[in-house]
Design a protein around this motif. Structure first.
Motif, PDB file in Angstrom:
ATOM      1  N   ILE A  89      27.477  26.543   9.005  1.00 11.97           N
ATOM      2  CA  ILE A  89      27.141  25.095   8.951  1.00 11.97           C
ATOM      3  C   ILE A  89      28.129  24.403   9.584  1.00 11.97           C
ATOM      4  O   ILE A  89      27.792  23.395  10.628  1.00 11.97           O
ATOM      5  CB  ILE A  89      27.484  24.540   7.434  1.00 11.97           C
ATOM      6  CG1 ILE A  89      26.119  25.188   6.686  1.00 11.97           C
ATOM      7  CG2 ILE A  89      27.329  23.198   7.542  1.00 11.97           C
ATOM      8  CD1 ILE A  89      26.309  25.321   5.021  1.00 11.97           C
ATOM      9  N   GLN A  99      27.509  24.393  13.178  1.00 13.72           N
ATOM     10  CA  GLN A  99      26.375  23.537  13.896  1.00 13.72           C
ATOM     11  C   GLN A  99      26.799  22.187  13.605  1.00 13.72           C
ATOM     12  O   GLN A  99      26.057  21.378  14.566  1.00 13.72           O
ATOM     13  CB  GLN A  99      25.187  23.878  12.880  1.00 13.72           C
ATOM     14  CG  GLN A  99      24.498  25.119  12.939  1.00 13.72           C
ATOM     15  CD  GLN A  99      23.794  25.565  11.945  1.00 13.72           C
ATOM     16  OE1 GLN A  99      23.585  25.032  10.887  1.00 13.72           O
ATOM     17  NE2 GLN A  99      22.979  26.612  12.136  1.00 13.72           N
ATOM     18  N   GLU A 100      27.646  21.725  12.985  1.00 10.52           N
ATOM     19  CA  GLU A 100      27.951  20.385  12.868  1.00 10.52           C
ATOM     20  C   GLU A 100      28.784  19.865  14.096  1.00 10.52           C
ATOM     21  O   GLU A 100      28.811  18.767  14.381  1.00 10.52           O
ATOM     22  CB  GLU A 100      29.015  20.011  11.485  1.00 10.52           C
ATOM     23  CG  GLU A 100      27.687  20.006  10.368  1.00 10.52           C
ATOM     24  CD  GLU A 100      28.507  20.038   9.036  1.00 10.52           C
ATOM     25  OE1 GLU A 100      29.799  19.997   8.934  1.00 10.52           O
ATOM     26  OE2 GLU A 100      27.843  19.628   7.986  1.00 10.52           O
ATOM     27  N   ARG A 113      28.182  31.111   5.502  1.00  8.01           N
ATOM     28  CA  ARG A 113      27.388  30.304   5.550  1.00  8.01           C
ATOM     29  C   ARG A 113      28.083  28.925   5.733  1.00  8.01           C
ATOM     30  O   ARG A 113      27.719  28.066   6.622  1.00  8.01           O
ATOM     31  CB  ARG A 113      26.407  29.985   4.177  1.00  8.01           C
ATOM     32  CG  ARG A 113      25.328  29.081   4.334  1.00  8.01           C
ATOM     33  CD  ARG A 113      24.256  29.566   5.421  1.00  8.01           C
ATOM     34  NE  ARG A 113      23.567  28.661   5.578  1.00  8.01           N
ATOM     35  CZ  ARG A 113      22.995  28.481   6.674  1.00  8.01           C
ATOM     36  NH1 ARG A 113      22.901  29.021   7.885  1.00  8.01           N
ATOM     37  NH2 ARG A 113      21.945  27.286   6.875  1.00  8.01           N
ATOM     38  N   HIS A 173      21.995  24.101   3.942  1.00  6.83           N
ATOM     39  CA  HIS A 173      22.209  23.246   5.028  1.00  6.83           C
ATOM     40  C   HIS A 173      23.118  22.224   4.958  1.00  6.83           C
ATOM     41  O   HIS A 173      23.548  21.486   6.011  1.00  6.83           O
ATOM     42  CB  HIS A 173      20.840  22.736   5.467  1.00  6.83           C
ATOM     43  CG  HIS A 173      19.721  23.748   5.657  1.00  6.83           C
ATOM     44  ND1 HIS A 173      19.853  24.722   6.480  1.00  6.83           N
ATOM     45  CD2 HIS A 173      18.659  24.101   4.790  1.00  6.83           C
ATOM     46  CE1 HIS A 173      18.510  25.456   6.367  1.00  6.83           C
ATOM     47  NE2 HIS A 173      17.951  24.972   5.443  1.00  6.83           N
ATOM     48  N   ASP A 174      23.860  22.058   4.062  1.00  2.00           N
ATOM     49  CA  ASP A 174      25.105  20.953   3.950  1.00  2.00           C
ATOM     50  C   ASP A 174      26.255  21.545   3.207  1.00  2.00           C
ATOM     51  O   ASP A 174      26.106  22.495   2.327  1.00  2.00           O
ATOM     52  CB  ASP A 174      24.251  19.563   3.293  1.00  2.00           C
ATOM     53  CG  ASP A 174      23.911  19.960   1.851  1.00  2.00           C
ATOM     54  OD1 ASP A 174      24.752  19.785   1.051  1.00  2.00           O
ATOM     55  OD2 ASP A 174      22.926  20.213   1.787  1.00  2.00           O
TER      56      ASP A 174
END
Length: 73
Positions: free
Chosen positions: A68, A71-72, A64, A36-37
């Motif tokens: 991410i 989404q950021e 991925r 997730h990061d």
């Protein structure tokens, strides 16, 4: 494995090795999906580049990273 990669553990407690070296691809996919990061993702890319260098896994990690980033932003 280098100490820096070994020390890179996300809050869920998995190292890049644990994410990318399970006995079957379904677990590898789950390991990647639970990143997730970007810091964890970079550690996994570094691990993969230093060890297996599997193109398919690196492509999954790249996808991925794109997710991410989207989404950021």
């Amino acid at each position: 494995m280098s100490d820096s990669l070994n020390a890179s553990v996300e809050s869920d407690g998995l190292t890049p090795e644990q994410r990318l070296e399970p006995p079957n691809t379904r677990l590898i996919n789950a390991g990647i999906a639970t990143i997730h990061d970007m810091e964890t993702l970079r550690a996994c890319v570094a691990y993969e580049n230093a060890n297996q260098q599997r193109v398919q896994i690196l492509r999954r990690l790249e996808r991925r990273a794109e997710k991410i980033r989207s989404q950021e932003g």
